[in-house]
Design a protein around this motif. Sequence first.
Motif, short mmCIF file in Angstrom:
data_model
loop_
_atom_site.label_atom_id
_atom_site.label_comp_id
_atom_site.label_asym_id
_atom_site.label_seq_id
_atom_site.Cartn_x
_atom_site.Cartn_y
_atom_site.Cartn_z
N ILE A 22 -2.78 3.90 -6.67
CA ILE A 22 -1.46 4.51 -6.54
C ILE A 22 -1.63 6.02 -6.49
O ILE A 22 -2.29 6.61 -7.34
CB ILE A 22 -0.54 4.13 -7.72
CG1 ILE A 22 -0.39 2.61 -7.81
CG2 ILE A 22 0.80 4.84 -7.63
CD1 ILE A 22 0.23 1.96 -6.59
N ASN A 25 2.27 11.81 -6.75
CA ASN A 25 2.51 13.10 -6.11
C ASN A 25 3.33 14.05 -6.98
O ASN A 25 3.38 15.23 -6.70
CB ASN A 25 3.23 12.90 -4.77
CG ASN A 25 2.41 12.04 -3.84
OD1 ASN A 25 1.21 12.22 -3.71
ND2 ASN A 25 3.05 11.08 -3.21
N GLN A 50 3.23 6.60 -4.46
CA GLN A 50 3.23 5.63 -3.37
C GLN A 50 2.05 4.69 -3.47
O GLN A 50 0.99 5.04 -3.99
CB GLN A 50 3.24 6.32 -2.02
CG GLN A 50 2.07 7.21 -1.73
CD GLN A 50 2.27 7.99 -0.46
OE1 GLN A 50 3.31 8.61 -0.26
NE2 GLN A 50 1.28 7.95 0.41
N GLY A 54 1.43 3.17 1.62
CA GLY A 54 2.37 4.26 1.87
C GLY A 54 3.77 4.01 1.34
O GLY A 54 4.62 4.89 1.37
N GLU A 55 4.04 2.80 0.88
CA GLU A 55 5.37 2.45 0.36
C GLU A 55 5.63 3.20 -0.95
O GLU A 55 4.80 3.18 -1.85
CB GLU A 55 5.44 0.95 0.12
CG GLU A 55 6.78 0.48 -0.38
CD GLU A 55 6.80 -1.03 -0.60
OE1 GLU A 55 7.62 -1.47 -1.41
OE2 GLU A 55 6.01 -1.74 0.03
N PRO A 56 6.77 3.86 -1.07
CA PRO A 56 7.07 4.58 -2.32
C PRO A 56 7.38 3.60 -3.46
O PRO A 56 7.97 2.55 -3.23
CB PRO A 56 8.29 5.42 -1.97
CG PRO A 56 8.90 4.77 -0.80
CD PRO A 56 7.81 4.05 -0.06
N LEU A 57 6.95 3.97 -4.66
CA LEU A 57 7.28 3.19 -5.84
C LEU A 57 8.63 3.66 -6.37
O LEU A 57 9.07 4.78 -6.06
CB LEU A 57 6.21 3.37 -6.92
CG LEU A 57 5.01 2.43 -6.85
CD1 LEU A 57 4.21 2.64 -5.58
CD2 LEU A 57 4.14 2.63 -8.07
#
Length: 132
Positions: A22, A25, A50, A54-57
């Motif tokens: 993970i 950022n 993310q 690339g999917e955001p958490l």
Amino acid sequence: MENLGDSLKYQQWRRQLHKNNIQLNGLEELHLVRKRGGEVLFALLRMAAQAPNGEPLLPVVLLRGHFVGVLTCLKDKATGEERFLMVRQRRVGTGAVMLEHPAGMVDNTKDPYAVAITEVEEETGLKITRDQ
């Protein structure tokens, strides 16, 4: 007063993020709840992170650390009958009285067995050993 970054639960959480690839950022402390001695008990955090694809958490994290739940089975010596031990406790969040297994937060110890032994004694009065 313990800093969030120095707490075991925070360090374990960060290791899990790293292990799961993970990308973190950004991180903001929204609220910290501490024990009487200043140890971090809970942390409400906002993060920008993310997954490897690339999917955001989801951006909000309630960091509470690891806990131990103890499934305690009592056996009648005469009959061999087995029963699970439950503790009647009032839940803080709702005020409801519930039956649950003895349990507790691991907090700043790395030994979940020590937590299990302590919680069973505190919540039931039974003294158990690590091998039990």
